[in-house]
Motif scaffolding. Structure first.
Motif, short mmCIF file in Angstrom:
data_model
loop_
_atom_site.label_atom_id
_atom_site.label_comp_id
_atom_site.label_asym_id
_atom_site.label_seq_id
_atom_site.Cartn_x
_atom_site.Cartn_y
_atom_site.Cartn_z
N PRO A 124 0.85 -1.20 0.00
CA PRO A 124 0.00 0.00 0.00
C PRO A 124 0.89 1.26 0.00
O PRO A 124 2.01 1.24 0.49
CB PRO A 124 -0.79 -0.12 1.31
CG PRO A 124 0.00 -1.05 2.17
CD PRO A 124 0.79 -1.94 1.26
N ILE A 125 0.35 2.33 -0.57
CA ILE A 125 1.10 3.58 -0.71
C ILE A 125 0.56 4.60 0.29
O ILE A 125 -0.62 4.93 0.27
CB ILE A 125 0.94 4.17 -2.13
CG1 ILE A 125 1.22 3.12 -3.20
CG2 ILE A 125 1.83 5.40 -2.32
CD1 ILE A 125 2.60 2.58 -3.18
N SER A 126 1.45 5.10 1.15
CA SER A 126 1.05 6.18 2.05
C SER A 126 1.07 7.51 1.30
O SER A 126 2.01 7.80 0.55
CB SER A 126 1.99 6.24 3.25
OG SER A 126 1.82 7.46 3.93
N LEU A 127 0.03 8.31 1.51
CA LEU A 127 -0.06 9.62 0.84
C LEU A 127 -0.58 10.62 1.87
O LEU A 127 -1.62 10.39 2.49
CB LEU A 127 -1.04 9.54 -0.34
CG LEU A 127 -0.61 8.62 -1.49
CD1 LEU A 127 -1.78 8.33 -2.42
CD2 LEU A 127 0.54 9.26 -2.27
N VAL A 128 0.14 11.72 2.05
CA VAL A 128 -0.25 12.71 3.05
C VAL A 128 -0.67 14.00 2.35
O VAL A 128 0.07 14.56 1.54
CB VAL A 128 0.92 12.99 4.03
CG1 VAL A 128 0.59 14.16 4.93
CG2 VAL A 128 1.20 11.73 4.85
#
Lengths: 272, 272
Positions: free
Chosen positions: B246-250
């Motif tokens: 999964p890709i963390s995106l802030v």
């Protein structure tokens, strides 16, 4: 409103878990809860009220025992009477360092515990520093409002979710669980659109949102946590919508966080 | 880069449509395209290259005829040779006021038309003021980058999407179609995470994103358009991710828009 914290004391962690947490190979989430509650010296009360299965409480007792905690108590609260007159349950609960609410149906938790001495005790314990965790239905139940039921899907639609009052350990969060596994962004957005003051927390399976007393949520576990921040919302069409209408929402802020990342509920910022 | 606009001329509308647009009872999206292209006096070229079905082009000719447009041409471009040496197709195209690319497979569009005189002509026509619409695969193909294929799901994961070069009528957008019907937020987020400069536009079925020459997108049709704005992105874990991570995106900014609502690609704001 959450119970008041005595000036000398600090509130406990509030720990909603997204369901299906690993209990065997790498029980990261449960381990972190145990460590907070005192490790091997923890005293943990398991509340299996959400579950209709007769063994859920005993199974969690075995799991926590297998992880080194000796003092684990299964509070088999099945009726409002159990939650009201059972002095033994109240006495056991009052000596615990951690409370764990299992999965099942969150409406069983709210209808059985709502307003009872057991619910009041859990609220007071949380304010006194006891750590309260809940998985799946147990997670949904922890906040002031809970998602009682809803439909899956990406887009928010007017009638896709039902809210109900929860235990009220915090009013800042609205929790949804099994989040990406059950495709629940739409229902969380709909639930938040009623009144944008809450922060939405969509928790994947095997993942816990560890909310510390300072208002910072930390991600623990193998999945993702989706933070939905409506504090900058410029428009919601919810007041005009009916039936299955999609809801327009302008300026949603969203963060997708993995293990170790932290979000501050007071500043609405991810901490680096 | 998109073709240059002559100083005296204005670029045409660029109109990606999310697929399954209503063609009978209330063809709002197609009607709006026809009106832009001149109404009954429009000259429309249909490009059915994305479709493997033999009748797709003829069917759209009938649809546009039934809506009052007499001059509709089916450019049956099936091979790169058709797109290269067929002077009749080029001449017909050069006199059109609107171009319509059908659904099917966007890789058939890009592999058949990419770099040919037909593709060059559509780009020049768009720069000269001709309105170009595409539905489903035709919508995906319009931008500088297109989503060639991907997997459904809420959460962005490393390997869930493949990008390919598109027709390049604009470089500001990354389009996804059948958006909420096929649960495509995850793959759009993944696609944007490679390089956050593009604005992601997730278009539901029976809905068009009408991008005017000033850079404002207007929603037309019965569904929703999801605008995903990465211009404030503070963190992406894409560079560390592999396989199915999964890709963390802030700090994702997101807007869910319904018919009549407008988003400005230059200011990154919804217009009220």
């Amino acid at each position: 409103m959450p119970s008041k914290v005595d000036s000398k004391e600090e509130r406990g962690y509030i720990i909603p878990i997204g369901g299906r947490e690993d209990k065997l190979a790498s029980p990261t989430v449960l381990k972190r809860f145990i460590d907070l509650a005192g490790g091997e010296d923890a005293k943990i009360a398991v509340i299996p009220t959400a579950s209709k299965l007769p063994d859920t409480g005993d199974e969690y007792v075995k799991i926590f025992n297998s992880m080194g905690v000796r003092d684990v108590y299964n509070l088999k609260i099945e009726t409002r009477l159990d939650a009201t007159v059972n002095e033994e349950y109240l006495n056991t609960l009052s000596e615990c360092t951690g409370v764990f609410m299992t999965g099942g149906n969150q409406l069983l938790l709210s209808t059985t515990l709502g307003g009872t001495p057991i619910a009041q005790m859990i609220r007071r314990l949380s304010a006194r520093g006891v750590h309260v965790a809940g998985t799946s239905a147990g997670a949904a139940f922890m906040s002031g409002f809970m998602i009682a039921s809803g439909q899956p899907g990406l887009m928010p639609r007017c009638n896709m979710v039902s809210l109900a009052p929860g235990l009220g350990l915090t009013n800042k969060l609205l929790v949804d669980q099994h989040f990406s596994q059950r495709d629940r962004l739409g229902r969380l957005l709909t639930a938040l659109s009623y009144n944008p003051y809450m922060v939405g927390i969509g928790i994947d399976e095997d993942t816990g949102a560890f909310l510390n007393p300072a208002g910072v949520v930390e991600v623990v576990g193998s999945g993702m946590i989706t933070i939905v921040d409506f504090s900058h919302l410029k428009h919601s069409s919810m007041h005009n919508a009916r039936d299955d209408d999609p809801i327009s929402l302008v300026d949603i802020r969203m963060h997708l966080l993995l293990e170790g990342q932290k979000y501050n509920l007071n500043t609405h910022l991810v901490e680096f």
